[in-house]
Enzyme design. Structure first.
Site, PDB file in Angstrom:
ATOM      1  N   GLY A  51      42.434  38.958  38.945  1.00  0.00           N
ATOM      2  CA  GLY A  51      41.643  38.508  40.086  1.00  0.00           C
ATOM      3  C   GLY A  51      41.649  37.003  40.324  1.00  0.00           C
ATOM      4  O   GLY A  51      41.574  36.544  41.455  1.00  0.00           O
ATOM      5  N   ASP A 110      30.111  39.682  39.904  1.00  0.00           N
ATOM      6  CA  ASP A 110      29.444  40.876  40.451  1.00  0.00           C
ATOM      7  C   ASP A 110      28.239  41.168  39.549  1.00  0.00           C
ATOM      8  O   ASP A 110      27.197  40.553  39.697  1.00  0.00           O
ATOM      9  CB  ASP A 110      30.475  42.008  40.508  1.00  0.00           C
ATOM     10  CG  ASP A 110      29.960  43.255  41.200  1.00  0.00           C
ATOM     11  OD1 ASP A 110      28.911  43.193  41.839  1.00  0.00           O
ATOM     12  OD2 ASP A 110      30.619  44.305  41.095  1.00  0.00           O
ATOM     13  N   SER A 111      28.385  42.057  38.567  1.00  0.00           N
ATOM     14  CA  SER A 111      27.276  42.255  37.626  1.00  0.00           C
ATOM     15  C   SER A 111      27.161  41.069  36.663  1.00  0.00           C
ATOM     16  O   SER A 111      26.091  40.796  36.129  1.00  0.00           O
ATOM     17  CB  SER A 111      27.505  43.530  36.808  1.00  0.00           C
ATOM     18  OG  SER A 111      28.606  43.352  35.930  1.00  0.00           O
ATOM     19  N   GLY A 112      28.276  40.378  36.441  1.00  0.00           N
ATOM     20  CA  GLY A 112      28.307  39.293  35.455  1.00  0.00           C
ATOM     21  C   GLY A 112      28.818  39.750  34.104  1.00  0.00           C
ATOM     22  O   GLY A 112      29.036  38.937  33.199  1.00  0.00           O
ATOM     23  N   THR A 114      31.743  40.956  33.016  1.00  0.00           N
ATOM     24  CA  THR A 114      33.075  40.539  32.568  1.00  0.00           C
ATOM     25  C   THR A 114      33.032  39.125  31.997  1.00  0.00           C
ATOM     26  O   THR A 114      33.486  38.881  30.872  1.00  0.00           O
ATOM     27  CB  THR A 114      34.088  40.583  33.745  1.00  0.00           C
ATOM     28  OG1 THR A 114      34.034  41.886  34.332  1.00  0.00           O
ATOM     29  CG2 THR A 114      35.489  40.291  33.266  1.00  0.00           C
ATOM     30  N   LEU A 115      32.482  38.194  32.775  1.00  0.00           N
ATOM     31  CA  LEU A 115      32.419  36.811  32.295  1.00  0.00           C
ATOM     32  C   LEU A 115      31.503  36.688  31.081  1.00  0.00           C
ATOM     33  O   LEU A 115      31.778  35.904  30.176  1.00  0.00           O
ATOM     34  CB  LEU A 115      31.936  35.886  33.412  1.00  0.00           C
ATOM     35  CG  LEU A 115      33.042  35.226  34.234  1.00  0.00           C
ATOM     36  CD1 LEU A 115      32.437  34.421  35.377  1.00  0.00           C
ATOM     37  CD2 LEU A 115      33.905  34.318  33.358  1.00  0.00           C
ATOM     38  N   LYS A 138      28.273  37.474  44.135  1.00  0.00           N
ATOM     39  CA  LYS A 138      27.643  38.467  45.009  1.00  0.00           C
ATOM     40  C   LYS A 138      26.121  38.363  44.946  1.00  0.00           C
ATOM     41  O   LYS A 138      25.552  38.170  43.868  1.00  0.00           O
ATOM     42  CB  LYS A 138      28.073  39.871  44.606  1.00  0.00           C
ATOM     43  CG  LYS A 138      29.522  40.157  44.966  1.00  0.00           C
ATOM     44  CD  LYS A 138      29.815  41.636  44.898  1.00  0.00           C
ATOM     45  CE  LYS A 138      31.301  41.883  45.051  1.00  0.00           C
ATOM     46  NZ  LYS A 138      31.650  43.290  44.821  1.00  0.00           N
ATOM     47  N   ASP A 166      41.797  42.784  44.393  1.00  0.00           N
ATOM     48  CA  ASP A 166      42.597  43.955  44.753  1.00  0.00           C
ATOM     49  C   ASP A 166      41.769  45.204  44.975  1.00  0.00           C
ATOM     50  O   ASP A 166      40.581  45.256  44.674  1.00  0.00           O
ATOM     51  CB  ASP A 166      43.573  44.269  43.609  1.00  0.00           C
ATOM     52  CG  ASP A 166      42.833  44.899  42.427  1.00  0.00           C
ATOM     53  OD1 ASP A 166      41.793  44.354  42.026  1.00  0.00           O
ATOM     54  OD2 ASP A 166      43.277  45.956  41.933  1.00  0.00           O
ATOM     55  N   ARG A 172      45.979  41.677  47.113  1.00  0.00           N
ATOM     56  CA  ARG A 172      45.731  40.394  46.431  1.00  0.00           C
ATOM     57  C   ARG A 172      46.321  39.216  47.190  1.00  0.00           C
ATOM     58  O   ARG A 172      45.884  38.086  47.036  1.00  0.00           O
ATOM     59  CB  ARG A 172      46.364  40.412  45.030  1.00  0.00           C
ATOM     60  CG  ARG A 172      45.764  41.412  44.067  1.00  0.00           C
ATOM     61  CD  ARG A 172      46.293  41.144  42.658  1.00  0.00           C
ATOM     62  NE  ARG A 172      46.100  42.284  41.766  1.00  0.00           N
ATOM     63  CZ  ARG A 172      44.974  42.531  41.094  1.00  0.00           C
ATOM     64  NH1 ARG A 172      43.960  41.733  41.204  1.00  0.00           N
ATOM     65  NH2 ARG A 172      44.893  43.587  40.299  1.00  0.00           N
TER      66      ARG A 172
HETATM   67  P1  5GP Z   1      31.475  41.880  36.982  1.00  0.00           P
HETATM   68  O1  5GP Z   1      31.888  42.084  35.571  1.00  0.00           O
HETATM   69  O2  5GP Z   1      30.844  40.531  37.250  1.00  0.00           O
HETATM   70  O3  5GP Z   1      30.603  43.006  37.487  1.00  0.00           O
HETATM   71  O4  5GP Z   1      32.759  42.006  37.870  1.00  0.00           O
HETATM   72  C1  5GP Z   1      33.721  41.054  37.879  1.00  0.00           C
HETATM   73  C2  5GP Z   1      35.096  41.666  37.971  1.00  0.00           C
HETATM   74  O5  5GP Z   1      35.096  42.860  38.745  1.00  0.00           O
HETATM   75  C3  5GP Z   1      36.008  40.690  38.635  1.00  0.00           C
HETATM   76  O6  5GP Z   1      36.817  40.138  37.647  1.00  0.00           O
HETATM   77  C4  5GP Z   1      36.772  41.515  39.626  1.00  0.00           C
HETATM   78  O7  5GP Z   1      38.022  41.831  39.083  1.00  0.00           O
HETATM   79  C5  5GP Z   1      36.019  42.788  39.791  1.00  0.00           C
HETATM   80  N1  5GP Z   1      35.267  42.797  41.047  1.00  0.00           N
HETATM   81  C6  5GP Z   1      33.941  42.632  41.224  1.00  0.00           C
HETATM   82  N2  5GP Z   1      33.596  42.742  42.512  1.00  0.00           N
HETATM   83  C7  5GP Z   1      34.736  42.982  43.186  1.00  0.00           C
HETATM   84  C8  5GP Z   1      35.049  43.177  44.576  1.00  0.00           C
HETATM   85  O8  5GP Z   1      34.210  43.149  45.475  1.00  0.00           O
HETATM   86  N3  5GP Z   1      36.353  43.383  44.866  1.00  0.00           N
HETATM   87  C9  5GP Z   1      37.341  43.415  43.922  1.00  0.00           C
HETATM   88  N4  5GP Z   1      38.560  43.612  44.339  1.00  0.00           N
HETATM   89  N5  5GP Z   1      37.081  43.244  42.607  1.00  0.00           N
HETATM   90  C10 5GP Z   1      35.796  43.023  42.249  1.00  0.00           C
HETATM   91 MG    MG Z   2      40.483  44.881  40.338  1.00  0.00          MG
END
Ligand code: 5GP
Ligand code: MG
Length: 191
Positions: A51, A110-112, A114-115, A138, A166, A172
C-alpha cells in the site's frame, strides 16, 4: 501538457483525494519529517507493502538526510473485507533497528492494527527514535492507541483505492485516491 491518458485515468470513481492534493500533502509531510530529524543522521524508513509503494517513492524524494529504505509486507484485507488478524509477513527481528532513527510509513490508517503490530515489533528492537507517518487517516474509532506523528489528512470511513491502495491487487496505479463502491469491487474490474 496533459498526460496522454488524462481522460481514461478518471475511471468514473468518486475522487476522495486528488492528484494535486496528494502532491501537496506529501510535500507538507516531508517538511514536517525534515524538521524533526537532523540532516546528518540516517533515517531508516520502513514502509508497509504494498500500500505504501507510491507514498514511499514520492516522500523520500523530498528528503535530504541520508535515507535507508526497508519494505515490510503486511496483509489485513481480502478484497474489500477486513481480515480479523493482521499479518506482518516479514521477519522484523532480522532488520538493523537497534540505535537507528526509524520512520514507519503506511498509506492509510484504518483500525490502526497493522501499524500498531509493526510498531510493537520495531519498538522491541531498541530504535534510537520511532515515529509513524500515514498519508490518510480514516474518520473512525481506532481499536489501538496508535497515533501517528505525521498524518496527511483525514478521509471518510469508506473503502478507497489508488495511489498504492488496491482491491484484489488492482487500482494501485491511479495517481489519486478514489472511493471504490461495493458494486465495482464485486465485479472484479480489471483496471
Ligand atoms: P488497519 O490495520 O489500520 O486497519 O489497516 C491498514 C491496512 O489496511 C493498510 O495497510 C491497507 O493496506 C489496508 N486498508 C485499510 N483501509 C483500506 C482502504 O480503504 N482501501 C484499501 N485498498 N486498503 C485499505
Ligand atoms: Mg490491500
Amino acid at each position: 501538457m496533459q498526460p496522454h491518458n488524462a481522460g481514461r485515468r478518471q475511471q468514473g470513481l468518486p475522487v476522495v483525494v486528488s492528484e494535486a492534493e496528494v502532491r501537496e500533502m506529501v510535500a507538507r509531510l516531508s517538511a514536517e519529517i525534515a524538521r524533526d530529524h537532523p540532516d546528518d543522521e540516517v533515517l531508516y524508513v520502513v514502509a508497509i507493502m504494498k500500500g505504501a509503494l507510491m507514498f514511499l517513492a514520492d516522500l523520500v524524494r523530498h528528503l535530504t538526510m541520508p535515507i535507508e529504505i526497508e519494505l515490510v509486507n503486511a496483509r489485513s484485507y481480502q478484497g474489500t473485507q477486513r481480515q480479523s488478524e493482521v499479518e506482518i509477513l516479514d521477519d522484523v527481528a532480522s532488520l538493523p533497528i537497534a540505535g537507528r532513527h526509524v520512520l514507519l510509513l503506511d498509506c492509510v490508517l484504518d483500525s490502526g492494527e497493522t501499524l500498531a503490530a509493526l510498531r510493537r515489533q520495531v519498538s522491541a528492537r531498541a530504535p534510537a527514535s520511532l515515529k509513524t507517518c500515514v498519508l490518510l487517516s480514516k474518520a473512525r474509532e481506532r481499536t489501538t492507541d496508535l497515533r501517528p506523528e505525521y498524518v496527511g489528512r483525514t478521509i471518510p470511513d469508506v473503502f478507497v483505492v489508488g495511489y498504492g491502495l488496491d482491491c484484489g491487487n488492482r487500482w494501485r496505479h491511479l495517481p489519486y485516491v478514489a472511493q471504490l463502491p461495493p458494486d465495482r469491487a464485486s465485479k472484479g474490474e480489471a483496471r
